[in-house]
Enzyme design. Structure first.
Site, PDB file in Angstrom:
ATOM      1  N   GLU A   1      15.661  57.890  47.618  1.00  0.00           N
ATOM      2  CA  GLU A   1      14.582  57.101  46.782  1.00  0.00           C
ATOM      3  C   GLU A   1      13.687  57.811  46.000  1.00  0.00           C
ATOM      4  OE1 GLU A   1      14.872  53.861  46.290  1.00  0.00           O
ATOM      5  OE2 GLU A   1      16.183  53.173  47.805  1.00  0.00           O
TER       6      GLU A   1
ATOM      7  N   PRO B   1      21.347  39.719  47.919  1.00  0.00           N
ATOM      8  CA  PRO B   1      22.559  40.203  48.512  1.00  0.00           C
ATOM      9  C   PRO B   1      23.707  38.955  48.630  1.00  0.00           C
ATOM     10  CG  PRO B   1      21.301  40.388  50.240  1.00  0.00           C
ATOM     11  CD  PRO B   1      20.223  40.189  49.246  1.00  0.00           C
TER      12      PRO B   1
ATOM     13  N   ASP C   1      23.910  47.675  42.040  1.00  0.00           N
ATOM     14  CA  ASP C   1      24.378  48.104  43.207  1.00  0.00           C
ATOM     15  C   ASP C   1      23.483  47.443  44.514  1.00  0.00           C
ATOM     16  OD1 ASP C   1      26.418  49.335  42.045  1.00  0.00           O
ATOM     17  OD2 ASP C   1      25.294  51.253  42.186  1.00  0.00           O
TER      18      ASP C   1
ATOM     19  N   GLY D   1      23.031  44.537  46.192  1.00  0.00           N
ATOM     20  CA  GLY D   1      22.374  43.367  46.167  1.00  0.00           C
ATOM     21  C   GLY D   1      21.310  43.263  45.353  1.00  0.00           C
ATOM     22  N   LYS D   2      21.163  43.988  44.319  1.00  0.00           N
ATOM     23  CA  LYS D   2      19.976  43.945  43.450  1.00  0.00           C
ATOM     24  C   LYS D   2      20.469  43.411  42.086  1.00  0.00           C
ATOM     25  CE  LYS D   2      17.544  48.076  45.503  1.00  0.00           C
ATOM     26  NZ  LYS D   2      18.562  48.787  45.987  1.00  0.00           N
TER      27      LYS D   2
ATOM     28  N   GLU E   1      16.031  47.327  52.433  1.00  0.00           N
ATOM     29  CA  GLU E   1      15.461  46.600  51.275  1.00  0.00           C
ATOM     30  C   GLU E   1      14.156  45.815  52.301  1.00  0.00           C
ATOM     31  OE1 GLU E   1      15.743  46.865  48.182  1.00  0.00           O
ATOM     32  OE2 GLU E   1      17.228  48.193  48.657  1.00  0.00           O
TER      33      GLU E   1
ATOM     34  N   ASP F   1      -0.645  42.090  62.858  1.00  0.00           N
ATOM     35  CA  ASP F   1      -0.733  40.966  63.773  1.00  0.00           C
ATOM     36  C   ASP F   1       0.598  40.800  64.575  1.00  0.00           C
ATOM     37  OD1 ASP F   1      -1.867  38.293  64.901  1.00  0.00           O
ATOM     38  OD2 ASP F   1       0.135  37.879  64.118  1.00  0.00           O
TER      39      ASP F   1
ATOM     40  N   GLU G   1      -2.511  44.807  67.172  1.00  0.00           N
ATOM     41  CA  GLU G   1      -2.806  43.777  68.127  1.00  0.00           C
ATOM     42  C   GLU G   1      -1.481  43.776  68.898  1.00  0.00           C
ATOM     43  OE1 GLU G   1      -3.024  38.990  68.631  1.00  0.00           O
ATOM     44  OE2 GLU G   1      -1.602  39.883  67.672  1.00  0.00           O
TER      45      GLU G   1
END
Length: 634
Positions: A16, A46, A71, A73-74, A285, A309, A364
């Protein structure tokens, strides 16, 4: 754990282009305005057969603007400018149209949407393209990283005595000055991430990148944070990455028509108690989405950090349901630990510390996971602080179950000091959890129905009110001074706010009566709430002066069961508490060198009985006491 974290980090660098690029995805995903006036859109779906963009800009034609499949699933879409102008005007409504695997067309809000609103006559939220001609420009720098955190936990919507949803503007101009006057240097904001159901207290998030529109616009929130920074107040976001709302029409659930987009599929993808969806933290992703989400809140809105949280739910496959934690290490290491979720938290803290080292993160966690607040380089979770969640539970248990003469001083001290070595804790006597309907605040536990009739200074001081006011101050001070390296208070509890919190819902006929904070009670000179408010303010101001929260853990010189006395030293101060229900002491010997009263819960301005002379200085004598060479009589 560190190996898993390191492998993720290495993959991000190799595939990336590094953590910086990977977490900047909030600038490319969703619908984004380009400098030339065009629009660039990108989604991850996807399970979709096809993806389209529809909205006001194309007369809601569901298929006129198809995305190109990429590619993994984008999907992406570029819409050129029209005469140098944006084809999607600011304020226009949009939807991502998904053609599911069964051929159905699903109208969805982009997971990356920055602004969603709900019309009064509608059930679901609408996605509105937010691209004003001039966005708010921050004027003030963020405060420097604080050594002593005094946190005011807040909810914008209830921050008004009026029975309505209060606004960012109201908080900016009416509540922030109050927080500053009370001596708090940090505000922790709940329920900012957009949530369709108001009564969820903000914990059923539907749009992760959108600031809640029920309080105002994104620019209103930016102004609020900017004004807080001008006052030297640090601003933290209560971030919910532990689960998501099950809404599909205006939430993340089944975004691409499958149950596995963003979440685990099947049984593992649903929280059985919260009835919400659980993220798949092993998915590349999902990591991009959540890490980019944190970065967006820091860089666009200028938040100074996060309170994460539901960390306990994230850390274990059992989510803490029906599970107790005794401290045995087998409870923290084994196949029941969700290592993917823990690795995500390590990545999140590493990203924040690398790109924005001035930011603060809080966990938390009720389980006591070891090393959660140690650096990632040590194999720790990377958090700066964790909530000392046993302390409020202990106070409630004592008040509900024990007579005053049965209070155990050793047990109180143990609960306040029992924390993991070199991990910072945030102490609090009560938070929003204790204020919710079905529970009671400390003040209401202590004084209950008499708060309705006997809080006026024109009424005789009854034993119940007298005891309640005095214990309310003492509990907060000993928690503040002995319980941790930071302190937290939920808005209104500083002055013993009466009753409970209950948001508008069908069960209460959509009433706002209990969804408000009656700050006006402290401004009425005839009510005793002013005493508690003044004590809380002066307690914080004293900490600001001496910095006990940033000092080493206290030395407890006395926890006397018969006398009900606790005494300890911290930051050059001597703290002495007499919890005996009816016995006062003259010439009581404690460890000290020089003694002058700085804060006295018995002072008249705090609703006390003024039994001590504040002008007297006391000097020690060489009289050994409790393993110290010097002591004084008080």
């Amino acid at each position: 754990r560190y190996s898993l974290f390191y492998n993720h980090l290495k993959n991000i660098e190799e595939s990336e282009g590094g953590l910086d690029k990977f977490t900047k995805s909030y600038k490319t995903f969703g619908v984004n305005q380009l400098a030339d006036g065009g629009i660039y859109c990108k989604e991850w779906a996807p399970g979709a057969e096809a993806v389209f963009l529809a909205g006001d800009f194309n007369g809601w034609n569901p298929v006129s603007h198809p995305y190109k499949k990429l590619d993994y699933g984008k999907w992406e879409l570029f819409i050129p400018p029209e005469d140098g102008q944006s084809p999607v005007p600011h304020g226009s409504k949009l939807k991502v149209v998904i053609r599911a695997q069964n051929g159905a067309l699903l109208y969805r809000i982009s997971p990356w949407a920055r602004y969603v609103v709900r019309d009064e006559d509608k059930v679901n939220y609408d996605w509105v393209h937010w691209n004003p001609p001039q966005s708010y420009i921050h004027k003030n720098p963020s405060p420097k990283r604080l050594k002593s955190l005094r946190i005011y936990e807040s909810h914008v919507g209830i921050a008004s005595p009026e029975g309505k949803v209060a606004s960012y503007k109201n908080f900016t101009y009416n509540v922030l000055p109050r927080i500053k006057d009370l001596g708090y240097n940090c505000v922790q904001l709940m329920a900012i991430m957009e949530h369709a159901y108001y009564a969820s207290f903000g914990y059923q998030v539907t749009s992760f990148f959108a600031a809640s529109s029920r309080y105002g616009t994104p620019d209103d929130l930016k102004e609020m944070i900017d004004v807080a920074h001008s006052m030297g107040i640090t601003v933290l976001l209560d971030v919910v990455h532990s689960h998501a709302s099950k809404n599909s029409e205006d939430g993340l659930n089944q975004f691409d028509g499958t149950d596995s987009c963003f979440f685990h599929s099947g049984y593992r993808g649903t929280h059985q108690l919260w009835d919400s969806r659980l993220f798949d933290y092993a998915n590349w992703e999902v990591l991009r989405f959540l890490l980019s989400n944190l970065r967006m809140w820091i860089e666009d809105y200028r938040f100074d950090g996060f309170r994460f949280d539901g960390v306990t739910s994230m850390l274990y496959h059992h989510h803490g349901i029906g599970t107790g934690f005794s401290g045995d290490y087998n409870e923290y290491f084994g196949l029941h630990v969700d290592e993917d979720a823990l690795c995500y938290l390590m990545l999140a803290n590493h990203m924040i510390n690398t790109l924005h080292p001035e930011c603060i993160t809080i966990a938390e966690d009720v389980s006591g996971m070891p090393a959660l607040c140690r650096p990632v380089a040590e194999g720790g979770g990377g958090f700066d602080y964790r909530l000392a969640m046993a302390i409020p539970d202990k106070w409630i248990q004592i008040i509900k179950e024990l007579k005053d003469e049965d209070w155990n001083m050793g047990n109180i001290v143990h609960t306040l000091t029992n924390r993991r070595y070199e991990e910072k804790y945030i102490a609090y006597a009560e938070s929003h959890d204790q204020a919710l309907v079905g529970d009671k605040t400390l003040a209401f536990h202590l004084m209950d129905a008499e708060m309705y009739t006997n809080m006026s200074v024109l009424m005789p001081l009854t034993p119940v009110i007298d005891r309640g006011i005095q214990l309310h101050k003492m509990i907060r001070l000993i928690t503040h001074a002995l319980g941790g390296e930071s302190y937290l208070n939920f808005m209104g509890n500083e002055f013993g706010h009466p009753e409970w919190l209950d948001f508008p819902r069908i069960g209460n006929n959509e009433s706002y009566h209990y969804a408000r904070r009656q700050f006006n009670l402290t401004e009425d000179d005839l009510l005793r709430y002013k005493f508690l408010n003044a004590f809380d303010r002066d307690m914080n101001k004293l900490e600001e002066r001496f910095g006990w929260l940033a000092s080493p853990q206290a030395y407890v010189s006395e926890k006397h069961e018969a006398n009900k006395v606790i005494a300890f030293e911290r930051a050059g101060l001597i703290f002495i508490f007499n919890f005996h229900p009816y016995q006062s002491y003259v010439d009581y010997r404690v460890v000290a060198f020089k003694y002058k009263i700085l804060l006295d819960s018995d002072a008249g301005e705090y609703g006390g009985h003024q039994r001590l002379d504040h002008n007297t200085e006391y000097f020690s004598e060489e009289f050994p006491h409790n393993y110290r060479p010097n002591s004084i009589m008080v």
